[in-house]
Design a protein around this motif. Structure first.
Motif, PDB file in Angstrom:
ATOM      1  N   THR A  20     -52.958 -60.827  80.739  1.00  0.00           N
ATOM      2  CA  THR A  20     -54.231 -61.121  80.060  1.00  0.00           C
ATOM      3  C   THR A  20     -54.005 -62.087  78.908  1.00  0.00           C
ATOM      4  N   GLN A  23     -53.408 -65.624  80.279  1.00  0.00           N
ATOM      5  CA  GLN A  23     -54.660 -66.270  80.663  1.00  0.00           C
ATOM      6  C   GLN A  23     -55.372 -66.828  79.440  1.00  0.00           C
ATOM      7  N   SER A  24     -55.447 -66.025  78.373  1.00  0.00           N
ATOM      8  CA  SER A  24     -56.096 -66.485  77.150  1.00  0.00           C
ATOM      9  C   SER A  24     -55.358 -67.676  76.560  1.00  0.00           C
ATOM     10  N   GLU A  27     -56.327 -70.845  78.366  1.00  0.00           N
ATOM     11  CA  GLU A  27     -57.723 -71.291  78.334  1.00  0.00           C
ATOM     12  C   GLU A  27     -58.283 -71.560  76.941  1.00  0.00           C
ATOM     13  N   ALA A  49     -64.186 -64.736  71.940  1.00  0.00           N
ATOM     14  CA  ALA A  49     -63.058 -64.617  72.867  1.00  0.00           C
ATOM     15  C   ALA A  49     -61.731 -64.749  72.127  1.00  0.00           C
ATOM     16  N   ALA A 176     -60.556 -56.345  81.156  1.00  0.00           N
ATOM     17  CA  ALA A 176     -59.741 -57.562  81.206  1.00  0.00           C
ATOM     18  C   ALA A 176     -58.456 -57.319  81.991  1.00  0.00           C
ATOM     19  N   HIS A 209     -67.665 -57.913  82.125  1.00  0.00           N
ATOM     20  CA  HIS A 209     -66.535 -58.823  81.970  1.00  0.00           C
ATOM     21  C   HIS A 209     -66.741 -60.085  82.806  1.00  0.00           C
ATOM     22  N   GLU A 213     -66.960 -63.903  81.251  1.00  0.00           N
ATOM     23  CA  GLU A 213     -66.040 -64.949  81.665  1.00  0.00           C
ATOM     24  C   GLU A 213     -66.773 -66.123  82.299  1.00  0.00           C
ATOM     25  N   ARG A 217     -66.728 -70.137  80.974  1.00  0.00           N
ATOM     26  CA  ARG A 217     -66.308 -71.271  81.803  1.00  0.00           C
ATOM     27  C   ARG A 217     -67.473 -72.213  82.111  1.00  0.00           C
TER      28      ARG A 217
END
Length: 222
Positions: A20, A23-24, A27, A49, A176, A209, A213, A217
Motif C-alpha cells: 500500500t 502504491q502511494s 502515485e 490521500a 486499502a 475505497h 481511488e 485518478r
C-alpha cells in the motif's frame, strides 16, 4: 521465559502493508504536482490521500520502533546492525514526514505550482528513502522476525500498529490492504480480521475505497 520459537509467524502480511505504501509512493508525487491553481476541491482530495499515507506510515513505524526493534536487537546478536540501520532510516523518514506535513494546510488552501512542486519533490524523496527501507526490511528484517519471533509476538506487533492508528482510519486502512492484496492474501487477511471489520468491508469499505481511488485518478491529468 524461553526465547525458543516453536512455530514461525507468517510475516508476509507486512509485505502487503508495504505494498500500500509502494502504491502511494508511486502515485502521490504526480498527483500533487498535477494540482491546478485555485482548484481547492481537488487539492483537498489529494492532500487527504497524502495525510492518510503519512498517518499510516507513522503508526507502522512507531510500532516497529517501540516493539519490533527491541525484540530483534535482543535476539539477533551480531545482526543487530541491520536493526540499527532500520532505526536510522526511520529517523530520516520522520524528518521528511514533518517537512511534507508542514506544507499541507497551505497547499489545500492555495494549490499554486511552486508549493505543489515543493511538496511533490519532498514526497519523491520520501518515496525514495521509504522504498529502499522497505526493500531492505523485506530482504533482511522479515526473515529475522520469522526466525526469532513467536506467532503471538508477531500478532502483537500488528495489534500495536492498529492501536497507533486513529479509529476513523481503521476501515480505510483495511480496505486499502484488501485492494492491493491477491485473492489468496485477501483470504488470509479476512481470517485474521475481527468479524466487525470483515462485515464493514463487505458492506461499505470496499466500495468507498474504490470510489475514492477513482476520484483521485479521474482528476489527474485531465
Amino acid at each position: 521465559m524461553s526465547d525458543v520459537v516453536t512455530s514461525k509467524p507468517d510475516v508476509h502480511d507486512m509485505v502487503v502493508v508495504h505494498r500500500t505504501f509502494r502504491q502511494s509512493c508511486a502515485e502521490l508525487p504526480d498527483l500533487v504536482r498535477g494540482l491546478r491553481p485555485g482548484d481547492t476541491a481537488r487539492a483537498a482530495l489529494v492532500v487527504d490521500a497524502v495525510r492518510f499515507m503519512l498517518v499510516g506510515l507513522e503508526a507502522h513505524h512507531v510500532s516497529e520502533d517501540e516493539y519490533l526493534w527491541p525484540l530483534l536487537t535482543a535476539r539477533t546478536g551480531v545482526r543487530a546492525e541491520a536493526v540499527a540501520r532500520m532505526e536510522e532510516q526511520h529517523h530520516r523518514l520522520e524528518e521528511l514526514v514533518t517537512e511534507v506535513r508542514s506544507a499541507l494546510d497551505e497547499l489545500t488552501a492555495d494549490p499554486r505550482p511552486p508549493l505543489a512542486d515543493q511538496v511533490a519533490d519532498q514526497l519523491t524523496e520520501l518515496a525514495s528513502v521509504l522504498t529502499a527501507h522497505m526493500d531492505e526490511e523485506e530482504n533482511t528484517i522479515l526473515p529475522l522476525a520469522a526466525e526469532h519471533l513467536s506467532v503471538a509476538e508477531w500478532e502483537d506487533l500488528g495489534e500495536i500498529s492498529l492501536a497507533k492508528l486513529d479509529k476513523k482510519y481503521l476501515l480505510r486502512a483495511f480496505s486499502a490492504l484488501m485492494a492491493v492484496a491477491t485473492p489468496e492474501e485477501q483470504r488470509t487477511l479476512l481470517t485474521k480480521a475481527p468479524a466487525p471489520a470483515r462485515l464493514l468491508w463487505r458492506l461499505s469499505g470496499r466500495r468507498t475505497h474504490a470510489r475514492r481511488e477513482a476520484r483521485l485518478r479521474a482528476g489527474h491529468g485531465g
